[in-house]
Design a protein around this motif. Sequence first.
Motif, PDB file in Angstrom:
ATOM      1  N   HIS A   1       4.158  -7.517   3.280  1.00 39.55           N
ATOM      2  CA  HIS A   1       4.479  -6.093   3.232  1.00 39.55           C
ATOM      3  C   HIS A   1       3.904  -5.520   1.954  1.00 39.55           C
ATOM      4  CE1 HIS A   1       6.716  -2.441   4.066  1.00 39.55           C
ATOM      5  NE2 HIS A   1       7.180  -2.458   2.830  1.00 39.55           N
ATOM      6  N   SER A   2       3.111  -4.463   2.064  1.00 41.14           N
ATOM      7  CA  SER A   2       2.430  -3.946   0.886  1.00 41.14           C
ATOM      8  C   SER A   2       2.956  -2.599   0.409  1.00 41.14           C
ATOM      9  CB  SER A   2       0.920  -3.860   1.147  1.00 41.14           C
ATOM     10  OG  SER A   2       0.674  -3.019   2.246  1.00 41.14           O
ATOM     11  N   SER A   3       4.019  -2.100   1.011  1.00 44.48           N
ATOM     12  CA  SER A   3       4.600  -0.845   0.545  1.00 44.48           C
ATOM     13  C   SER A   3       5.777  -1.126  -0.381  1.00 44.48           C
ATOM     14  CB  SER A   3       5.097  -0.010   1.731  1.00 44.48           C
ATOM     15  OG  SER A   3       4.027   0.334   2.567  1.00 44.48           O
ATOM     16  N   GLN A   4       6.125  -0.120  -1.160  1.00 47.37           N
ATOM     17  CA  GLN A   4       7.255  -0.260  -2.068  1.00 47.37           C
ATOM     18  C   GLN A   4       8.567  -0.190  -1.289  1.00 47.37           C
ATOM     19  OE1 GLN A   4       9.021   2.806  -5.085  1.00 47.37           O
ATOM     20  NE2 GLN A   4       7.136   1.964  -5.937  1.00 47.37           N
ATOM     21  N   ALA A   5       9.519  -1.029  -1.666  1.00 44.29           N
ATOM     22  CA  ALA A   5      10.874  -0.994  -1.107  1.00 44.29           C
ATOM     23  C   ALA A   5      11.828  -0.758  -2.270  1.00 44.29           C
ATOM     24  CB  ALA A   5      11.195  -2.307  -0.404  1.00 44.29           C
ATOM     25  N   THR A   6      12.779   0.157  -2.097  1.00 47.14           N
ATOM     26  CA  THR A   6      13.689   0.551  -3.164  1.00 47.14           C
ATOM     27  C   THR A   6      15.120   0.512  -2.649  1.00 47.14           C
ATOM     28  OG1 THR A   6      12.012   2.042  -4.037  1.00 47.14           O
ATOM     29  CG2 THR A   6      14.261   2.428  -4.760  1.00 47.14           C
ATOM     30  N   THR A   7      16.049   0.124  -3.532  1.00 44.30           N
ATOM     31  CA  THR A   7      17.462   0.176  -3.164  1.00 44.30           C
ATOM     32  C   THR A   7      18.333   0.327  -4.404  1.00 44.30           C
ATOM     33  OG1 THR A   7      19.207  -0.829  -1.825  1.00 44.30           O
ATOM     34  CG2 THR A   7      17.938  -2.309  -3.236  1.00 44.30           C
TER      35      THR A   7
ATOM     36  N   PHE B   1       7.892 -12.588  -4.141  1.00 43.69           N
ATOM     37  CA  PHE B   1       8.410 -11.251  -4.392  1.00 43.69           C
ATOM     38  C   PHE B   1       7.524 -10.647  -5.481  1.00 43.69           C
ATOM     39  CE2 PHE B   1      12.039 -13.530  -2.699  1.00 43.69           C
ATOM     40  CZ  PHE B   1      12.663 -12.601  -1.872  1.00 43.69           C
ATOM     41  N   HIS B   2       6.770  -9.620  -5.145  1.00 48.60           N
ATOM     42  CA  HIS B   2       5.754  -9.066  -6.043  1.00 48.60           C
ATOM     43  C   HIS B   2       6.265  -7.814  -6.749  1.00 48.60           C
ATOM     44  CE1 HIS B   2       1.833  -7.950  -7.516  1.00 48.60           C
ATOM     45  NE2 HIS B   2       1.966  -6.760  -6.952  1.00 48.60           N
ATOM     46  N   GLU B   3       5.926  -7.680  -8.006  1.00 50.92           N
ATOM     47  CA  GLU B   3       6.219  -6.509  -8.820  1.00 50.92           C
ATOM     48  C   GLU B   3       7.637  -5.986  -8.635  1.00 50.92           C
ATOM     49  OE1 GLU B   3       3.205  -3.479  -8.887  1.00 50.92           O
ATOM     50  OE2 GLU B   3       1.980  -4.772 -10.150  1.00 50.92           O
ATOM     51  N   LEU B   4       8.577  -6.769  -9.145  1.00 48.61           N
ATOM     52  CA  LEU B   4       9.975  -6.382  -9.108  1.00 48.61           C
ATOM     53  C   LEU B   4      10.228  -5.414 -10.259  1.00 48.61           C
ATOM     54  CD1 LEU B   4      11.271 -10.018  -8.641  1.00 48.61           C
ATOM     55  CD2 LEU B   4      10.902  -8.308  -6.860  1.00 48.61           C
ATOM     56  N   TYR B   5      10.695  -4.238  -9.946  1.00 47.04           N
ATOM     57  CA  TYR B   5      10.903  -3.200 -10.956  1.00 47.04           C
ATOM     58  C   TYR B   5      12.361  -3.185 -11.395  1.00 47.04           C
ATOM     59  CZ  TYR B   5      11.922   1.459 -12.760  1.00 47.04           C
ATOM     60  OH  TYR B   5      12.362   2.505 -13.515  1.00 47.04           O
TER      61      TYR B   5
ATOM     62  N   VAL C   1      10.912  -3.485  -5.101  1.00 49.90           N
ATOM     63  CA  VAL C   1      10.011  -4.592  -4.817  1.00 49.90           C
ATOM     64  C   VAL C   1       8.676  -3.945  -4.475  1.00 49.90           C
ATOM     65  CG1 VAL C   1       9.516  -6.517  -3.263  1.00 49.90           C
ATOM     66  CG2 VAL C   1      11.867  -6.071  -3.979  1.00 49.90           C
ATOM     67  N   ASN C   2       7.594  -4.499  -4.995  1.00 49.80           N
ATOM     68  CA  ASN C   2       6.247  -3.929  -4.801  1.00 49.80           C
ATOM     69  C   ASN C   2       6.126  -2.590  -5.521  1.00 49.80           C
ATOM     70  OD1 ASN C   2       4.960  -5.918  -3.454  1.00 49.80           O
ATOM     71  ND2 ASN C   2       4.607  -4.781  -1.579  1.00 49.80           N
TER      72      ASN C   2
ATOM     73  N   SER D   1       2.710  -1.625  -4.995  1.00 49.04           N
ATOM     74  CA  SER D   1       2.325  -1.854  -3.594  1.00 49.04           C
ATOM     75  C   SER D   1       1.144  -2.779  -3.339  1.00 49.04           C
ATOM     76  CB  SER D   1       2.052  -0.519  -2.897  1.00 49.04           C
ATOM     77  OG  SER D   1       3.183   0.305  -3.018  1.00 49.04           O
ATOM     78  N   ASN D   2       0.579  -3.404  -4.351  1.00 53.77           N
ATOM     79  CA  ASN D   2      -0.555  -4.276  -4.078  1.00 53.77           C
ATOM     80  C   ASN D   2      -0.662  -5.331  -5.162  1.00 53.77           C
ATOM     81  OD1 ASN D   2      -2.836  -5.268  -2.888  1.00 53.77           O
ATOM     82  ND2 ASN D   2      -4.176  -3.645  -3.597  1.00 53.77           N
ATOM     83  N   PRO D   3      -0.790  -6.599  -4.880  1.00 50.17           N
ATOM     84  CA  PRO D   3      -0.843  -7.203  -3.550  1.00 50.17           C
ATOM     85  C   PRO D   3       0.538  -7.240  -2.909  1.00 50.17           C
ATOM     86  CG  PRO D   3      -0.959  -8.921  -5.201  1.00 50.17           C
ATOM     87  CD  PRO D   3      -0.950  -7.609  -5.939  1.00 50.17           C
ATOM     88  N   ALA D   4       0.583  -7.706  -1.717  1.00 54.08           N
ATOM     89  CA  ALA D   4       1.787  -7.629  -0.903  1.00 54.08           C
ATOM     90  C   ALA D   4       2.821  -8.693  -1.237  1.00 54.08           C
ATOM     91  CB  ALA D   4       1.396  -7.748   0.569  1.00 54.08           C
ATOM     92  N   VAL D   5       4.082  -8.327  -0.941  1.00 57.86           N
ATOM     93  CA  VAL D   5       5.158  -9.302  -0.890  1.00 57.86           C
ATOM     94  C   VAL D   5       4.850 -10.181   0.315  1.00 57.86           C
ATOM     95  CG1 VAL D   5       7.617  -9.557  -0.353  1.00 57.86           C
ATOM     96  CG2 VAL D   5       6.861  -7.761  -1.899  1.00 57.86           C
ATOM     97  N   SER D   6       5.078 -11.498   0.216  1.00 58.02           N
ATOM     98  CA  SER D   6       4.714 -12.350   1.352  1.00 58.02           C
ATOM     99  C   SER D   6       5.692 -13.497   1.549  1.00 58.02           C
ATOM    100  CB  SER D   6       3.297 -12.905   1.174  1.00 58.02           C
ATOM    101  OG  SER D   6       3.221 -13.679  -0.007  1.00 58.02           O
ATOM    102  N   LEU D   7       5.802 -13.896   2.805  1.00 55.97           N
ATOM    103  CA  LEU D   7       6.613 -15.043   3.197  1.00 55.97           C
ATOM    104  C   LEU D   7       5.725 -15.940   4.050  1.00 55.97           C
ATOM    105  CD1 LEU D   7       9.428 -16.391   3.208  1.00 55.97           C
ATOM    106  CD2 LEU D   7       9.889 -15.154   5.325  1.00 55.97           C
TER     107      LEU D   7
END
Length: 165
Positions: free
Chosen positions: A40-46, A77-81, A148-149, A152-158
């Motif tokens: 997943h290459s988009s940002q996810a926020t919570t 888990f890529h670019e955890l803010y 997470v992300n 947005s690049n590179p992607a979070v991956s499993l």
Amino acid sequence: MAIIKLNATTGLTGALPAVSGANLTGVSAGKVLQVQSGNHSSQATTTSTSFQDVSTNTNVSLTCSATSSKVLIIARFHELYLNGSHNLKLRVTAGGTQIMRFDAAALTGASGEKVIGETNVFVYSPNSTNAIEYKMQFASANSQEVRVNQHSNPAVSLVLMEIAG
């Protein structure tokens, strides 16, 4: 049979025979039987303290061919803010059961924005030949915004690899 010669200057000369693993015996464990992955290459926020999926794109189903199989899992888990005292919780589930968890990803004593990454590699024994859905999930530890992300690049991956047992 053809003669194969090794010359220190020119290397191997002559026809090399084809290599086949058909006659190998006693090699049953440790083979990679299949690979499944999602990213997943988009940002996810919570701000929620309850775990939520990073994305349906990182929900990956795997059906092992034998109950003795293991699953090698690589969760990136890529670019955890994080910002200030914001803490992040990460986990991977298999069939709804938590199999890996990482809490308090904040950098102790650091202030301001932080962008970090977390890659976890581990082996899971599902003991099943049923389809199991694996999910990457995240949550805020203290209702502060976490992402997470971040960029947005590179992607979070499993990545899931079934390994013969």
